[in-house]
Design an enzyme around this catalytic site. Structure first.
Site, PDB file in Angstrom:
ATOM      1  N   CYS A   1       0.986  -1.087  -0.122  1.00 37.53           N
ATOM      2  CA  CYS A   1      -0.089  -0.002   0.138  1.00 37.53           C
ATOM      3  C   CYS A   1       1.047   1.406   0.174  1.00 37.53           C
ATOM      4  O   CYS A   1       1.880   1.182  -0.753  1.00 37.53           O
ATOM      5  CB  CYS A   1      -0.893   0.092   1.215  1.00 37.53           C
TER       6      CYS A   1
ATOM      7  N   GLY B   1       2.750   0.346   3.752  1.00 36.23           N
ATOM      8  CA  GLY B   1       2.873  -1.175   4.266  1.00 36.23           C
ATOM      9  C   GLY B   1       2.363  -1.518   5.539  1.00 36.23           C
ATOM     10  O   GLY B   1       2.898  -2.588   6.003  1.00 36.23           O
ATOM     11  N   LEU B   2       1.735  -0.818   6.191  1.00 35.61           N
ATOM     12  CA  LEU B   2       1.386  -1.036   7.552  1.00 35.61           C
ATOM     13  C   LEU B   2       0.012  -1.380   7.800  1.00 35.61           C
ATOM     14  O   LEU B   2      -0.470  -2.050   9.033  1.00 35.61           O
ATOM     15  CB  LEU B   2       1.878   0.265   8.626  1.00 35.61           C
TER      16      LEU B   2
ATOM     17  N   ARG C   1      -3.227  -1.642   4.882  1.00 32.78           N
ATOM     18  CA  ARG C   1      -4.004  -2.201   3.811  1.00 32.78           C
ATOM     19  C   ARG C   1      -3.098  -3.341   3.383  1.00 32.78           C
ATOM     20  O   ARG C   1      -3.815  -4.792   3.289  1.00 32.78           O
ATOM     21  CB  ARG C   1      -4.240  -1.335   2.871  1.00 32.78           C
TER      22      ARG C   1
END
Length: 378
Positions: A196, A199-200, A202
């Site tokens: 996303c 990267g934390l 979605r």
């Protein structure tokens, strides 16, 4: 029940939210703590997670100061939405972690050169969950990245848009998105890179749903495996509800929110199924002297907050969450199947429990669902 009956319902939601744009917003005037798709009163505010470049990074940009400011704003919004102090430094480049030998979760690609870095570690599919406003905010030229992937010929770039910081959109989009991911993995093999923006949120949510639905993991085991490899905050409630949505009838019930006050000039609500970045006005009933909003919602748990004459508050006469350490609370409601004879209620209750697992038959139904889901045009 044949879960394929739900295809039309999911597609109608996908079309509805696909055309809905949400730009990055200013910080919330109240503390909103979202973890796993539901707001927690005791979210770990002291926890700090920094998304910076690890094993790889993109080239630093010359205008690093504006990039740093954008990262600061984005990190603030992410902290408010996710319930922990999160930091994403876009100016430091792409960062990622192997979750499994064939599955990577990471932050967004920033330049075509990032594709070469992923090719070197065996990536065959780049699975992008960002919406156009996400890319525009950080100035990412997605067209150049897609064109270069086509030129390479040995790697495929795929987009499957999910709105940032929105657990309900994630829930409703997960079946279509995981279907697209499942088909891409079967088609391309190799390593898959799911990303996303930071990267934390979605990306780990989609990866975990894929592990749960396709790769045979129990949800808690997928969660443990994911967190052992990458600090992140997958939205567990969104995954649980999406699982139940596939395997049961996707029913809706009408709910009514009421604010008793004939002296204020405007009442709005935020949260529910349209996210914390949006507001919906309540209508004033002069005869009753109250403000109301009627809305159809799919089964599930929803949290919300009122905005009365511009001030964020909660309704003490409706259900409220436990206060967090800062004393903030939100209203919440549960939407359940009103049919006492429905067998789907027990299935949904089991699948949205603390530690759900799937039977062999349910896994087969989900796989059939993913294989049969029509491809969209993203």
């Amino acid at each position: 029940m044949n879960c394929l009956q739900n295809l039309s319902s999911f597609r109608s939601y996908a079309v509805q939210f696909h055309g809905f744009k949400c730009n990055l917003r200013k910080p919330f005037p109240c503390s909103v703590n979202l973890m796993g798709g539901i707001i927690l009163g005791d979210a770990p505010r002291s926890m700090v997670v920094t998304a910076t470049s690890g094993s790889t990074s993109s080239a630093m940009k010359n205008d690093s100061e504006p990039e740093e400011k954008k990262s600061e704003i984005y990190s603030h919004n992410m902290t408010e939405a996710m319930g922990a102090v999160l930091t994403y430094r876009h100016e430091l480049g792409m960062n990622y972690n192997f979750i499994r030998p064939d599955l990577i979760v990471g932050s967004c690609l920033q330049t075509p050169e990032d594709i070469d870095k992923l090719r070197k570690i065996g990536v065959k599919t780049i699975f992008c969950l960002q919406q156009d406003p996400d890319l525009e905010y950080f100035g990412v030229d997605i067209g150049a990245i897609q064109d270069y992937a086509k030129e390479c010929g040995d790697i495929e770039h795929i987009r499957a848009r999910i709105r940032d910081f929105d657990a309900f959109d994630l829930r409703m989009r997960l079946p279509a998105v995981v279907s697209k991911l499942y088909k891409a993995v079967n088609r391309n093999g190799g390593v898959t890179y799911v990303h996303c923006t930071a990267g934390l949120g979605r990306a780990p949510s989609v990866a975990m749903a894929y592990m749960f639905w396709v790769q045979g993991y129990k949800l808690s085991n997928a969660h443990t495996e994911l967190l052992s490899k990458r600090f992140c905050f997958p939205k567990l409630e969104a995954i649980k509800n999406a699982t139940a949505d596939i395997l049961t009838d996707l029913k809706e019930e009408v709910v009514t929110l009421t604010w008793e006050d004939n002296k204020c000039s405007a009442v709005e609500v935020s949260g529910l199924d349209f996210g914390w970045g949006q507001r919906m006005p309540l209508k004033f009933n002069e005869e009753l002297g109250s403000w109301t909003l009627k809305r159809e919602l799919p089964e599930g748990r929803y949290e919300y907050k009122y905005i009365v004459d511009g001030e964020w508050t909660y309704n003490e006469y409706e259900l409220v969450t436990t206060p967090n350490k800062d004393g903030h609370v939100n209203n919440f409601l549960h939407v359940v199947d009103s049919d006492p004879n429905s067998g789907c209620g027990a299935v949904r209750k089991r699948l949205t429990s603390d530690d759900p697992d799937l039977t062999k038959e349910e896994r087969m139904k989900i796989r059939q669902f993913l294989e049969s889901y029509p491809d969209d045009e993203e």
